[in-house]
Design an enzyme around this catalytic site. Structure first.
Site, short mmCIF file in Angstrom:
data_model
loop_
_atom_site.label_atom_id
_atom_site.label_comp_id
_atom_site.label_asym_id
_atom_site.label_seq_id
_atom_site.Cartn_x
_atom_site.Cartn_y
_atom_site.Cartn_z
N GLY A 95 0.83 -1.20 0.00
CA GLY A 95 0.00 0.00 0.00
C GLY A 95 0.86 1.24 0.00
N TYR A 157 -6.52 8.49 1.12
CA TYR A 157 -5.90 7.31 1.73
C TYR A 157 -6.90 6.63 2.68
CZ TYR A 157 -3.06 4.48 4.86
OH TYR A 157 -2.58 3.44 5.62
N LYS A 161 -8.58 2.72 2.65
CA LYS A 161 -8.53 1.75 3.74
C LYS A 161 -9.92 1.39 4.26
CE LYS A 161 -4.17 0.78 4.02
NZ LYS A 161 -3.70 -0.62 3.77
#
Length: 246
Positions: A95, A157, A161
């Site tokens: 990631g 971001y 997630k």
């Protein structure tokens, strides 16, 4: 617990050239697993693989992989199964993070993050499931504190997630009855080179002991991988003062 609780099993770890991925590959090998290590930095992968063989005697397989590329991910899984004859555990760890606000982020930056954090996880999971189903295997996703709580300073971001966490638990509902365990491990800040490509890394920002170490996350992943017949659905690893001031 047996000395080698993962003896005879094969694990595939993405993002294995450093940080959480490297520590996870080491922990799984210590517990007896043979390990395929995937990342873009082939030289670094070979160095990690050699250290694992030296310290734990496990078989290793470095597989240069770009998780953003579907064909590369397909080859990663096929190469692992061809080498070891099976796949028991996939750790979706690869990631990246960017710090730009929404209005500052370019379309290319957005696509790069989503292709890494979302597409790469989907590709790897899709390719691994048939093999894990054969072995009553384990899917492990490295999520984040940012996938559970609002993240004002890097919302894209955080969104990626949140997707990982929602995807993982939905897959859990889909494949659990087929014997596949699914775990999400959510760390807060981890002292790694994460973020270095776009500014100061967490390793540079924090002193040892200030935040979670990659080895601590790796231990949580290894704990989940050791379970037989049950699933550790979710594990959170936060620094102890994370909620002070909330």
């Amino acid at each position: 617990m047996a000395d080698d609780p993962l003896d005879g099993r094969v694990a595939l770890v993405t993002g294995a050239s450093s940080g959480i991925g490297e520590a996870t590959a080491m922990a799984l090998a210590r517990d007896g697993a043979d390990v395929a290590l995937a990342a873009r930095r082939e030289k670094r992968l070979r160095e990690v693989a050699a250290r694992i063989r030296e310290e734990h005697g496990a078989q290793t397989l470095p597989v240069r992989t770009n998780v953003r590329d579907e064909d590369s991910v397909v080859e990663m899984v096929e190469t692992t199964v061809a080498e070891f004859g099976r796949l028991d555990c996939l750790v979706n760890n690869a990631g990246l993070a960017r710090g730009e606000s929404v209005e500052e982020m370019s379309a290319d930056q957005f696509r790069t993050m989503m292709e890494t954090n979302v597409d790469g996880v989907f590709f790897a999971t899709r390719e691994a499931i048939p093999h894990l189903r054969e072995r009553d295997g384990h899917l492990i996703f490295v999520g984040s504190f940012a996938g559970q709580y609002p993240r004002p300073f890097n919302p894209v971001y955080a969104a990626s997630k949140w997707w990982v966490r929602g995807f993982a638990h939905s897959v859990e509902g889909n494949v659990g009855e087929e014997g596949v365990a699914v775990t999400v491990v959510n760390p807060s800040e981890v002292r790694t080179e994460f973020g270095a490509a776009y500014g100061e890394s967490f390793e540079e920002r924090f002193e040892e002991g200030e935040v979670t170490e990659p080895e601590e996350v790796a231990e949580a992943i290894a704990f989940a991988a050791r379970q037989e017949g049950s699933t550790v659905s979710e594990l959170d690893l936060y620094r102890r003062d994370k909620f002070s001031g909330f």
